[in-house]
Scaffold this active site. Structure first.
Site, PDB file in Angstrom:
ATOM      1  N   ARG A  22      31.708  -9.341  22.254  1.00 37.22           N
ATOM      2  CA  ARG A  22      32.966  -8.624  21.984  1.00 37.22           C
ATOM      3  C   ARG A  22      32.695  -7.216  21.489  1.00 37.22           C
ATOM      4  NH1 ARG A  22      37.619 -11.816  20.804  1.00 37.22           N
ATOM      5  NH2 ARG A  22      38.591  -9.885  20.134  1.00 37.22           N
ATOM      6  N   TYR A  97      32.657 -17.865  28.638  1.00 38.46           N
ATOM      7  CA  TYR A  97      32.914 -17.719  27.209  1.00 38.46           C
ATOM      8  C   TYR A  97      33.368 -19.035  26.570  1.00 38.46           C
ATOM      9  CZ  TYR A  97      34.911 -16.060  22.836  1.00 38.46           C
ATOM     10  OH  TYR A  97      35.205 -15.910  21.504  1.00 38.46           O
ATOM     11  N   HIS A 175      23.183 -14.817  15.546  1.00 36.85           N
ATOM     12  CA  HIS A 175      24.045 -14.944  14.365  1.00 36.85           C
ATOM     13  C   HIS A 175      24.321 -16.387  13.972  1.00 36.85           C
ATOM     14  CE1 HIS A 175      25.123 -10.680  13.792  1.00 36.85           C
ATOM     15  NE2 HIS A 175      24.709 -10.613  15.037  1.00 36.85           N
ATOM     16  N   ASP A 382      26.317 -23.485   9.302  1.00 31.94           N
ATOM     17  CA  ASP A 382      26.766 -22.099   9.457  1.00 31.94           C
ATOM     18  C   ASP A 382      25.527 -21.220   9.526  1.00 31.94           C
ATOM     19  OD1 ASP A 382      28.652 -20.095   9.612  1.00 31.94           O
ATOM     20  OD2 ASP A 382      29.759 -20.763   7.835  1.00 31.94           O
TER      21      ASP A 382
END
Ligand code: GDG
Length: 737
Positions: A22, A97, A175, A382
């Protein structure tokens, strides 16, 4: 030069191209016009300092399907802001996506394999879209540019760019967690995904565990080992490292004292009254553990009824990926749970859960951080989690308590939080109780310590560290490259060889003249090597020395047909042409008995390993041991050996899948000195070797010798080649007329 660059000037420094799925912009339809809003994400702010400089650029998808007729308008509008769009069709959004990225990679990487969807058509779309990104990057890429690729949607991109532009500087940051090999291996496309990532020069992960899991998959799937995160991929050195992402600390600290924030906080306080608040903020995602958190809160109210009417949960769920079915189901589950808990416990003047399914502007978010006594951040998994860091940065009074899941990358840094296992609902309940009753003094103590660390390791430090690490890898690569033997150098060696009258050539054996074999006895010379050795030794001007760590028996047997000298066992034994082996060193080998019994114990515990006994050394081999176990045992064994040999004159050497113990006065360098005395007239000196024991050979030779290391790593040798095949090539070349 990559495509599309022909007419461009090359920058001295080069620009930085950031690539993420993005773009840091939100485009919204407003009737017939498009509205552009800058996104406030952590990454966008962090990278602002990089990408708004000079002609730097950000490439990515603008976040919605744009109709063909509007593409050129969007393109020019975004280019004005240093952003280049990659347009995706509705089908690509669905398959690449929502499909492969969010229904395959996301659950697999977060250990939710029961949700993983395996669809070939999604994989094809993922490849196609990564290729589309690569082509758009190629239109902009110039020689000195630095490329920084972000996240799991673009795992194939590094290698795709590398193919288009082999010398590019490419960094990659993941990430989300990199899963253990046990999860990653399930993906039918695991090898392709890994090869894609290995196109990078530097790979950053949030935690050491992610990096370790990545390296383990690289080892098992691509067969590549690593040394402290440095991996040799074909002829390139690349590096992986743990680099936890920080937040823009000042932004959150400033926003926490902004007028708008304070006004909002006052309004919220007025409406909720004197109730204490526990904060929960996440994107809608099953990895965040939202239902589990709700159940823990429900149990807490049951177990500690004194807190009823005194504490509420302030829960913000930010809409996300709603078109993926698992997310829809999750939303329904959350709605039901909130309804049930509120239905059961609510009073006219007290709502147990204030639930918002929407996002808020920054001042509102900051007011939530300020007003909450506790932040409950309990994801099941996470990569990092920025919310907990933002909460800490916003606590200007240094009060407040953070409850943090050990499954969030952030828990590795924020060890002063109350750390919980989100699967243990009872521990969550007790953590909530502890947080609500923690004395202010202790709150201030842990908050102060966490703030100190977050200030130091902020987003700007993270960006700088990433860029520095990437640059260092490039510097290291270029040092090694300047040593790499090219045509010109090999011509020079051949020329000097031809001009010389008497030559002395030292050849290590395993890894230098032959490749490695599972069984060391299988490495006898093949036809090609025999031919090379025949040609070399036939020439009367040549003195050829095989200088190896091997035992003398096999070397003598294999080298029988050739007129050459042999140095065996790293220099213990020297055999001149036609004569028997002799030793020139007085060595005591009484130590062997004790060490042998220790090595035997390791063999008993480690299937596949074995001990080789040489005259003056012992070698523990683990090439056939299960991947990983061999390395673990080696670490244990070497520390054991170092302790045992502390007062002996012994050396413990780690080699290619071996640990060798030998007397320290034995080394190849001493044998080389001896042979130079035997052939004092040699006016051409050449030596090849591949491991640490050959470094003594390189060091012992005079400055004008040609010393060549086999393999790409730091060495005393002047030059390097990639493999034993290139050694053979050079030896064949010099022997030709
Ligand atoms: C991925 C990884 C990793 C949330 N609600 C609002 C709002 N937010 C902002 C927060 C925070 C961000 O969204 C969420 O970041 P997280 O790190 O918590 O989670 P992911 O979106 O899953 O991010 C994660 C991250 O990448 C970075 O590497 O930490 O592990 O999954 O910044 O403040 N912002 C605004 N209004 C909201 O209502 N303005």
């Amino acid at each position: 030069m990559p495509r599309g660059n022909q007419n461009k000037k090359c920058n001295v420094m080069g620009k930085t191209i950031i690539i993420s799925n993005r773009l840091p912009v939100k485009i919204e339809h407003n009737k017939n016009t498009l509205i552009y809003k800058s996104s406030e994400g952590g990454l966008a702010t962090g990278l602002n300092s990089v990408f708004k400089r000079g002609d730097n650029l950000w490439i990515g998808w603008p976040g919605l399907a744009i109709e063909k007729a509007k593409e050129s308008e969007v393109h020019s509008k975004l280019m004005e802001q240093h952003m280049k769009p990659v347009f995706l069709s509705n089908e690509e959004i669905e398959d690449f996506y929502e499909g492969f990225s969010n229904e395959t990679l996301w659950p697999n990487f977060h250990y939710f394999n029961q949700y993983t969807v395996y669809k070939e058509e999604n994989w094809l779309a993922y490849q196609r879209v990564n290729q589309k990104f690569a082509e758009i990057v190629a239109e902009e890429l110039e020689d000195d540019d630095t490329v920084w690729i972000h996240d799991y949607q673009l795992l194939l991109l590094p290698q795709m760019i590398r193919i288009i532009s082999p010398n590019s500087t490419i960094g990659f940051f993941l990430h989300i967690p990199f899963p253990s090999y046990e999860s990653f291996r399930r993906l039918p496309w695991r090898r392709e995904l890994l090869n894609g990532m290995l196109g990078s020069d530097f790979l950053g992960f949030h935690t050491y565990d992610d990096m370790r899991h990545f390296l383990s998959s690289v080892n098992r799937l691509a067969g590549l080992g690593n040394s402290n995160g440095t991996i040799k991929v074909q002829n390139r050195l690349i590096k992986a490292d743990a680099l936890p992402m920080g937040i823009d600390y000042e932004k959150y600290a400033d926003s926490a004292q902004d007028r708008n924030t304070l006004a909002k906080e006052a309004r919220y306080r007025e409406s909720i009254g004197n109730v204490r608040l526990i904060l929960s903020i996440d994107r809608l995602d099953y990895s965040k553990g939202i239902p589990q958190r709700l159940r823990a809160f429900e149990l807490f109210l049951g177990k500690y009824p004194a807190f009823k009417e005194k504490v509420s949960l302030l829960m913000v769920v930010v809409p996300s990926r709603y078109s993926v079915s698992k997310y829809k189901q999750l939303k329904e589950e959350i709605d039901l749970l909130v309804g049930r808990i509120n239905g059961q416990f609510s009073k006219l003047n007290w709502t147990p859960i204030h639930y918002f399914y929407r996002s808020f502007p920054l001042p509102a978010l900051s007011a939530f951080y300020r007003i909450s006594d506790v932040a409950l951040v309990s994801p099941m998994r996470d990569g990092m989690n920025l919310v907990c860091k933002e909460y800490v940065a916003s606590r200007l009074d240094r009060k407040g308590v953070l409850i943090l899941s050990e499954m969030a990358g952030a828990s590795k840094e924020l060890s002063d939080a109350i750390i919980v296992n989100p699967h243990d609902v009872h521990q969550l309940v007790e953590a909530i109780y502890k947080a609500l009753t923690l004395p202010v003094k202790l709150q201030i103590k842990s908050m102060t310590s966490m703030q100190k660390s977050l200030k130091r390791y902020n987003i700007h430090a993270w960006v700088k560290l990433f860029m520095d690490e990437l640059e260092n890898v490039k510097i290291e690569q270029s040092h090694l490259k300047t040593k790499l033997l090219d045509h010109q150098l090999s011509d020079e060696i051949t020329y000097t060889y031809k001009q010389s009258e008497e030559r002395l050539i030292f050849l290590d054996y395993d890894g230098t003249l032959v490749g490695f074999n599972e069984n060391p006895n299988d490495s006898k010379p093949d036809h090609e090597l025999k031919e090379i050795l025949t040609l070399l030794t036939k020439n009367k001007k040549n003195h050829i020395v095989i200088i190896s760590g091997r035992d003398r028996q096999s070397l003598e047997k294999w080298m029988k047909p050739f007129s050459l000298d042999i140095v065996a066992e790293h220099g213990v034994w020297i055999k001149r042409m036609g004569k028997p082996f002799k030793t020139f060193i007085k060595i005591n080998s009484n130590w062997k008995k004790e060490i042998m019994s220790l090595l035997e114990r390791y063999v008993n515990r480690t299937p596949g390993s074995f001990v080789e006994e040489k005259d003056h050394s012992l070698v523990w081999h683990y090439r056939k041991v299960e991947t990983g176990l061999g390395e673990v045992r080696t670490r244990e064994l070497t520390s054991h050996l170092k302790y045992m040999t502390a007062n002996e004159n012994l050396q413990v050497l780690e080699g290619d899948m071996i640990v060798e113990i030998k007397n320290s006065e034995i080394n190849k360098g001493k044998a080389v000195q001896k042979l130079m005395k035997i052939y004092p007239k040699a006016d051409f000196l050449l030596a090849f070797g591949d491991d640490f024991t050959d470094e003594d050979t390189f060091k012992a030779l005079p400055e004008d010798s040609f010393t060549i290391k086999v393999g790409i790593s730091a060495s005393e040798a002047k030059f390097s080649v990639n493999s034993y095949r290139e050694v053979r090539k050079l030896l064949s070349k010099i022997t030709k007329n």
